[in-house]
Design an enzyme around this catalytic site. Structure first.
Site, PDB file in Angstrom:
ATOM      1  N   SER A 160       0.860  -1.194   0.000  1.00 58.14           N
ATOM      2  CA  SER A 160       0.000   0.000   0.000  1.00 58.14           C
ATOM      3  C   SER A 160       0.894   1.242   0.000  1.00 58.14           C
ATOM      4  O   SER A 160       1.679   1.443   0.928  1.00 58.14           O
ATOM      5  CB  SER A 160      -0.885   0.029   1.240  1.00 58.14           C
ATOM      6  OG  SER A 160      -1.530  -1.212   1.393  1.00 58.14           O
TER       7      SER A 160
ATOM      8  N   ALA B 237       3.563 -13.098   8.181  1.00 59.05           N
ATOM      9  CA  ALA B 237       3.968 -14.481   7.905  1.00 59.05           C
ATOM     10  C   ALA B 237       2.806 -15.257   7.292  1.00 59.05           C
ATOM     11  O   ALA B 237       1.640 -14.953   7.546  1.00 59.05           O
ATOM     12  CB  ALA B 237       4.423 -15.137   9.203  1.00 59.05           C
TER      13      ALA B 237
ATOM     14  N   SER C 292      14.676 -11.026  16.309  1.00 56.19           N
ATOM     15  CA  SER C 292      14.041 -10.876  17.623  1.00 56.19           C
ATOM     16  C   SER C 292      14.372  -9.528  18.237  1.00 56.19           C
ATOM     17  O   SER C 292      15.464  -8.998  18.043  1.00 56.19           O
ATOM     18  CB  SER C 292      14.519 -11.980  18.576  1.00 56.19           C
ATOM     19  OG  SER C 292      14.004 -11.726  19.867  1.00 56.19           O
TER      20      SER C 292
ATOM     21  N   GLY D 253      11.494  -7.145  18.740  1.00 56.69           N
ATOM     22  CA  GLY D 253      10.350  -6.246  18.545  1.00 56.69           C
ATOM     23  C   GLY D 253      10.764  -4.984  17.805  1.00 56.69           C
ATOM     24  O   GLY D 253      11.834  -4.932  17.174  1.00 56.69           O
TER      25      GLY D 253
ATOM     26  N   GLU E 257      11.234 -18.025  25.491  1.00 55.87           N
ATOM     27  CA  GLU E 257      10.700 -16.743  25.996  1.00 55.87           C
ATOM     28  C   GLU E 257       9.362 -16.972  26.724  1.00 55.87           C
ATOM     29  O   GLU E 257       9.130 -16.403  27.799  1.00 55.87           O
ATOM     30  CB  GLU E 257      10.530 -15.804  24.794  1.00 55.87           C
ATOM     31  CG  GLU E 257       9.927 -14.457  25.086  1.00 55.87           C
ATOM     32  CD  GLU E 257       9.715 -13.683  23.776  1.00 55.87           C
ATOM     33  OE1 GLU E 257      10.635 -13.638  22.932  1.00 55.87           O
ATOM     34  OE2 GLU E 257       8.616 -13.132  23.601  1.00 55.87           O
TER      35      GLU E 257
HETATM   36  P1  NBP Z   1       2.617  -7.381  10.008  1.00 54.69           P
HETATM   37  O1  NBP Z   1       2.882  -8.794  10.406  1.00 54.69           O
HETATM   38  O2  NBP Z   1       1.560  -6.620  10.710  1.00 54.69           O
HETATM   39  O3  NBP Z   1       2.307  -7.351   8.422  1.00 54.69           O
HETATM   40  C1  NBP Z   1       1.974  -6.149   7.778  1.00 54.69           C
HETATM   41  C2  NBP Z   1       2.779  -5.983   6.496  1.00 54.69           C
HETATM   42  O4  NBP Z   1       2.530  -7.071   5.609  1.00 54.69           O
HETATM   43  C3  NBP Z   1       2.360  -4.725   5.746  1.00 54.69           C
HETATM   44  O5  NBP Z   1       3.504  -4.159   5.152  1.00 54.69           O
HETATM   45  C4  NBP Z   1       1.406  -5.275   4.696  1.00 54.69           C
HETATM   46  O6  NBP Z   1       1.255  -4.456   3.583  1.00 54.69           O
HETATM   47  C5  NBP Z   1       2.136  -6.533   4.336  1.00 54.69           C
HETATM   48  N1  NBP Z   1       1.336  -7.469   3.552  1.00 54.69           N
HETATM   49  C6  NBP Z   1       0.272  -8.226   3.887  1.00 54.69           C
HETATM   50 BR1  NBP Z   1      -0.566  -8.183   5.511  1.00 54.69          BR
HETATM   51  N2  NBP Z   1      -0.178  -8.992   2.902  1.00 54.69           N
HETATM   52  C7  NBP Z   1       0.639  -8.718   1.875  1.00 54.69           C
HETATM   53  C8  NBP Z   1       0.697  -9.184   0.535  1.00 54.69           C
HETATM   54  N3  NBP Z   1      -0.148 -10.119   0.096  1.00 54.69           N
HETATM   55  N4  NBP Z   1       1.631  -8.675  -0.277  1.00 54.69           N
HETATM   56  C9  NBP Z   1       2.488  -7.755   0.150  1.00 54.69           C
HETATM   57  N5  NBP Z   1       2.511  -7.271   1.418  1.00 54.69           N
HETATM   58  C10 NBP Z   1       1.588  -7.744   2.258  1.00 54.69           C
HETATM   59  O7  NBP Z   1       3.983  -6.524  10.068  1.00 54.69           O
HETATM   60  P2  NBP Z   1       5.055  -6.454  11.251  1.00 54.69           P
HETATM   61  O8  NBP Z   1       4.416  -6.375  12.601  1.00 54.69           O
HETATM   62  O9  NBP Z   1       6.005  -5.388  10.824  1.00 54.69           O
HETATM   63  O10 NBP Z   1       5.793  -7.873  11.175  1.00 54.69           O
HETATM   64  C11 NBP Z   1       6.464  -8.310  10.003  1.00 54.69           C
HETATM   65  C12 NBP Z   1       6.966  -9.721  10.269  1.00 54.69           C
HETATM   66  O11 NBP Z   1       7.888  -9.691  11.390  1.00 54.69           O
HETATM   67  C13 NBP Z   1       5.874 -10.714  10.677  1.00 54.69           C
HETATM   68  O12 NBP Z   1       6.199 -11.978  10.187  1.00 54.69           O
HETATM   69  C14 NBP Z   1       5.950 -10.729  12.193  1.00 54.69           C
HETATM   70  O13 NBP Z   1       5.456 -11.929  12.751  1.00 54.69           O
HETATM   71  C15 NBP Z   1       7.452 -10.593  12.400  1.00 54.69           C
HETATM   72  N6  NBP Z   1       7.860 -10.051  13.700  1.00 54.69           N
HETATM   73  C16 NBP Z   1       7.153  -9.072  14.280  1.00 54.69           C
HETATM   74  C17 NBP Z   1       7.570  -8.570  15.524  1.00 54.69           C
HETATM   75  C18 NBP Z   1       6.826  -7.440  16.177  1.00 54.69           C
HETATM   76  O14 NBP Z   1       7.187  -7.091  17.322  1.00 54.69           O
HETATM   77  N7  NBP Z   1       5.842  -6.846  15.511  1.00 54.69           N
HETATM   78  C19 NBP Z   1       8.725  -9.078  16.134  1.00 54.69           C
HETATM   79  C20 NBP Z   1       9.449 -10.058  15.481  1.00 54.69           C
HETATM   80  C21 NBP Z   1       9.008 -10.547  14.269  1.00 54.69           C
HETATM   81  P3  NBP Z   1       0.010  -3.413   3.527  1.00 54.69           P
HETATM   82  O15 NBP Z   1       0.473  -2.199   4.269  1.00 54.69           O
HETATM   83  O16 NBP Z   1      -0.184  -3.156   2.096  1.00 54.69           O
HETATM   84  O17 NBP Z   1      -1.180  -4.065   4.169  1.00 54.69           O
END
Ligand code: NBP
Length: 477
Positions: free
Chosen positions: A41, A82, A134, A136, A195
């Site tokens: 987006s 994921a 890891s 956050g 964790e």
């Molecule tokens: P999210 O897990 O909330 O995913 C959102 C992102 O995925 C947005 O950029 C969204 O684009 C994109 N997206 C989706 Br949903 N469907 C898509 C598609 N079909 N094609 C292209 N892009 C797509 O983001 P996050 O919290 O930044 O986490 C990213 C990864 O890191 C995840 O696997 C998460 O489990 C992992 N992780 C997160 C944390 C944490 O603390 N949040 C920590 C460690 C690991 P859009 O804007 O167009 O919807």
């Protein structure tokens, strides 16, 4: 006319600019890498460059231009949700790439998906790195712990970026090559499982101190601060001390007392638990931590049962200070067991999947940047450096001493906790694991007798070799 961004050269592309992607992109930019940022987006990309303008961060609005901005071999970090979204991005990207280009998936992907994707892309000549990250948002922005897995010969192309942005512990980057295909995501999964256990143990220590030790929040904060000076020193103990002091914005007293007693989970603990059953490895403390969260979610049933099931009579600890010290020792002992279980799972997986994991190195990259960062990890690294074939962490002389000196405290706090009706699932599992591990009878002789009695499943004997079946003298149909 081409937009300005279309002519910019970049060193790496970050695809997905939500919380994690944007933080890593800015972290890379801070370290001098020219980063091309792309998000499905467009408004998310625009918001990022508006809120965080950076000379090294270039926005892109289509994958073709992003790909064209790099010299070969190209590098792309996928940071999207994921599951299916990762496959969807790969499907689009792969059409634009050349042999030798690299894709990193920095999300919390399931390791079997990573193995599948790595295999598929390898067939097309593209290197795929399942990269556990890891720490956050804060970690991603200022230094996470990073666990990359994939083709070792290509790691040198991505190592400079990953090691630059990773957290540093005693000057060393908390990033290291883990092993082939799904190794990085597997280590990240087990990290998350540990964790879960670590957090559950701290929660149980809190319950004991609060309900059997009558500790106030202020006393808890003081005690946890004291603990953070010793062998329990860790990020989780440090933030817990701070949490006990945090005033509530809406009501009298501390915030912790006004937070609903119901914990969320995103699934990585459950994956670890399911995988351990597949591997035949006991990670009972991680499973107990998952189950504790499941129980915590059943609020209506718990409230209804409160009136029906008799409460235990309260028996406060006789000596508050001495009890606090027993809880500290018991917690430390149980923590050793949690890590012993987690590393045991890694050991079995390494053999099952042919990864040749380096456990000392794994512990060393957990020392900073991640949620389980702790002083204790230095000791784990030393244990595996002393003996890379160490079959169980509890058998290392340093940890053995910890188990032997803390086991009595663990037992005493469990007894008092149970008498007070305090649920202590993870600590109980730690005690059960130590007892079973040290060869205390588990009752399996009786189970074998039952199996042979009803199903002729046979049994082995203590006094002679071979497999036996006994005629139990009844019709077992
Ligand atoms: P999210 O897990 O909330 O995913 C959102 C992102 O995925 C947005 O950029 C969204 O684009 C994109 N997206 C989706 Br949903 N469907 C898509 C598609 N079909 N094609 C292209 N892009 C797509 O983001 P996050 O919290 O930044 O986490 C990213 C990864 O890191 C995840 O696997 C998460 O489990 C992992 N992780 C997160 C944390 C944490 O603390 N949040 C920590 C460690 C690991 P859009 O804007 O167009 O919807």
């Amino acid at each position: 006319m081409k937009e300005e961004y279309m002519m910019q050269k970049t060193d790496i592309g970050v695809i997905g600019l939500a919380v994690m992607g944007r933080s890593l992109a800015l972290n890379m930019a801070d370290h001098g890498f020219k980063v091309g940022g792309y998000n499905r987006s467009r408004e998310v990309t625009d918001a990022l460059v508006k809120e965080h303008p950076h000379d090294n961060l270039v926005p892109f609005y289509d994958l073709e231009t992003l790909v064209a901005s790099q010299e070969r071999p190209r590098r792309f970090l996928i940071m999207v949700k994921a599951g299916k979204p990762v496959d969807m991005v790969i499907d689009q990207l792969v059409l634009l790439l050349d042999k030798g280009d690299m894709i990193l998936d920095g999300g919390n992907s399931f390791f079997e998906d990573t193995r599948r994707r790595e295999k598929r892309l390898k067939a097309e000549g593209i290197y795929y790195f399942g990269t556990g990250v890891s720490g956050g948002e804060h970690g991603a922005r200022f230094g996470p712990s990073i666990m990359p897995g994939g083709e070792e010969s290509a790691y040198r192309h991505i190592a400079p970026v990953l090691e630059a942005v990773a957290a540093k512990a005693q000057g060393e980057p908390c990033c290291a090559y883990m092993g082939p295909d799904g190794a990085g995501h597997y280590v990240k999964m087990v990290h998350n499982g540990i964790e879960y256990a670590d957090m559950q143990l701290i929660a149980e220590a809190y319950l004991l101190l609060k309900y059997a030790g009558n500790y106030t929040n202020e006393e808890l904060a003081d005690l946890f601060e004291e603990w953070n000076e010793g062998e329990l020193k860790s990020y989780l103990i440090e933030i817990t001390a701070r949490i006990f002091r945090e005033a509530d914005d809406y009501a009298e007293g501390e915030l912790v007392d006004h937070i609903l007693d119901s914990a969320g989970q995103k699934g990585t603990g459950r994956w670890t638990s399911l995988e351990s059953l597949k591997q035949g490895v006991n990670v009972s403390m991680i499973t107990a931590a998952c189950n504790a969260r499941i129980m915590s979610n059943r609020i209506a049933e718990r409230n209804a049962a409160k009136a029906l099931i008799k409460e235990a009579a309260k028996q406060p600890a006789a000596d508050k200070k001495a009890f606090g010290e027993s809880v500290r020792k018991g917690l430390y002992t149980a923590k050793i067991v949690a890590y012993a279980q987690g590393f045991d799972l890694l050991r079995h997986a390494s053999s099952e999947y042919g990864w040749d994991l380096n456990y000392g190195r794994i512990a060393s990259i957990f020392r900073a940047g991640c949620i389980i960062q702790a002083q204790f990890l230095d000791d784990i690294t030393k244990a595996f450096e002393n003996d890379s074939e160490l079959s169980n962490l509890m058998l290392d002389s340093y940890f053995l001493e910890g188990i032997n000196s803390g086991k009595g405290s663990l037992q005493s706090i469990l007894c008092l906790g149970i008498q007070n009706g305090i649920p202590l699932p993870a600590m109980s599992q730690a005690e059960a694991y130590i007892d079973a591990f040290r060869g205390t009878p588990t009752g399996a002789n009786l189970i074998q007798a039952q199996r042979d009695c009803f199903g002729a499943h046979t049994y082995e004997r203590t006094d002679r070799e071979g497999v036996f079946h006994h005629d139990w003298g009844q019709d077992n149909e």
